[in-house]
Write an enzyme that holds these catalytic residues in place. Sequence first.
Site, short mmCIF file in Angstrom:
data_model
loop_
_atom_site.label_atom_id
_atom_site.label_comp_id
_atom_site.label_asym_id
_atom_site.label_seq_id
_atom_site.Cartn_x
_atom_site.Cartn_y
_atom_site.Cartn_z
N LEU A 1 0.86 -1.19 0.00
CA LEU A 1 0.00 0.00 0.00
C LEU A 1 0.90 1.24 0.00
O LEU A 1 1.14 1.87 1.02
CB LEU A 1 -0.91 -0.03 1.23
CG LEU A 1 -2.10 0.92 1.23
CD1 LEU A 1 -3.04 0.62 0.07
CD2 LEU A 1 -2.85 0.82 2.54
N HIS A 2 1.41 1.57 -1.18
CA HIS A 2 2.27 2.75 -1.32
C HIS A 2 1.44 3.91 -1.86
O HIS A 2 0.22 3.87 -1.82
CB HIS A 2 3.50 2.43 -2.19
CG HIS A 2 3.15 2.05 -3.59
ND1 HIS A 2 3.06 2.96 -4.60
CD2 HIS A 2 2.86 0.84 -4.14
CE1 HIS A 2 2.73 2.35 -5.73
NE2 HIS A 2 2.60 1.06 -5.47
N ALA A 3 2.08 4.96 -2.34
CA ALA A 3 1.40 6.21 -2.70
C ALA A 3 0.25 6.04 -3.70
O ALA A 3 -0.85 6.56 -3.48
CB ALA A 3 2.41 7.23 -3.23
N TYR B 1 -2.36 2.08 -11.64
CA TYR B 1 -1.26 2.02 -12.59
C TYR B 1 -1.72 2.26 -14.03
O TYR B 1 -0.95 2.08 -14.95
CB TYR B 1 -0.55 0.66 -12.48
CG TYR B 1 -0.13 0.38 -11.07
CD1 TYR B 1 1.02 0.95 -10.55
CD2 TYR B 1 -0.92 -0.43 -10.23
CE1 TYR B 1 1.39 0.71 -9.23
CE2 TYR B 1 -0.54 -0.66 -8.92
CZ TYR B 1 0.61 -0.09 -8.42
OH TYR B 1 0.96 -0.32 -7.12
N CYS C 1 -2.76 4.13 -2.26
CA CYS C 1 -3.38 4.97 -1.22
C CYS C 1 -4.21 6.08 -1.83
O CYS C 1 -5.34 6.35 -1.40
CB CYS C 1 -2.31 5.57 -0.31
SG CYS C 1 -1.54 4.39 0.81
#
Length: 119
Positions: free
Chosen positions: A35-37, A110, A40
Amino acid sequence: MKKPTQPAAHKKIAPDGPNKPTLRQTFIMTNRNGLHARPCALLVKTLRPFACEVEVEHDDTTASGNSILGLMALAAGFESKLTFIISGGEAARAMAAVQRLFETQFEAAYAPENKVIAA
């Protein structure tokens, strides 16, 4: 003399009282990057339209579902367990939206339209 009133902050308030539905569900982070930027930001963006309150728990830490930095501070990596506690009138719809994000491994984060292209 009347005091000037400040404009109210834009904040969604979930209904109060005993009939306030509260849902709790745990998900496993299957995105290899955790759960990165980007995930999130997508999570916050996904939850924004719903009139509900969202808290996310990981280990002994809790974060607001409307705070990108709070969610990142959970440091939830691959295969981490995240528990969502959602309350309010649209809790069921919000939880279904969260479930879709986990089922798709946050692939929308993405997508080409979400990437910043240098000028």
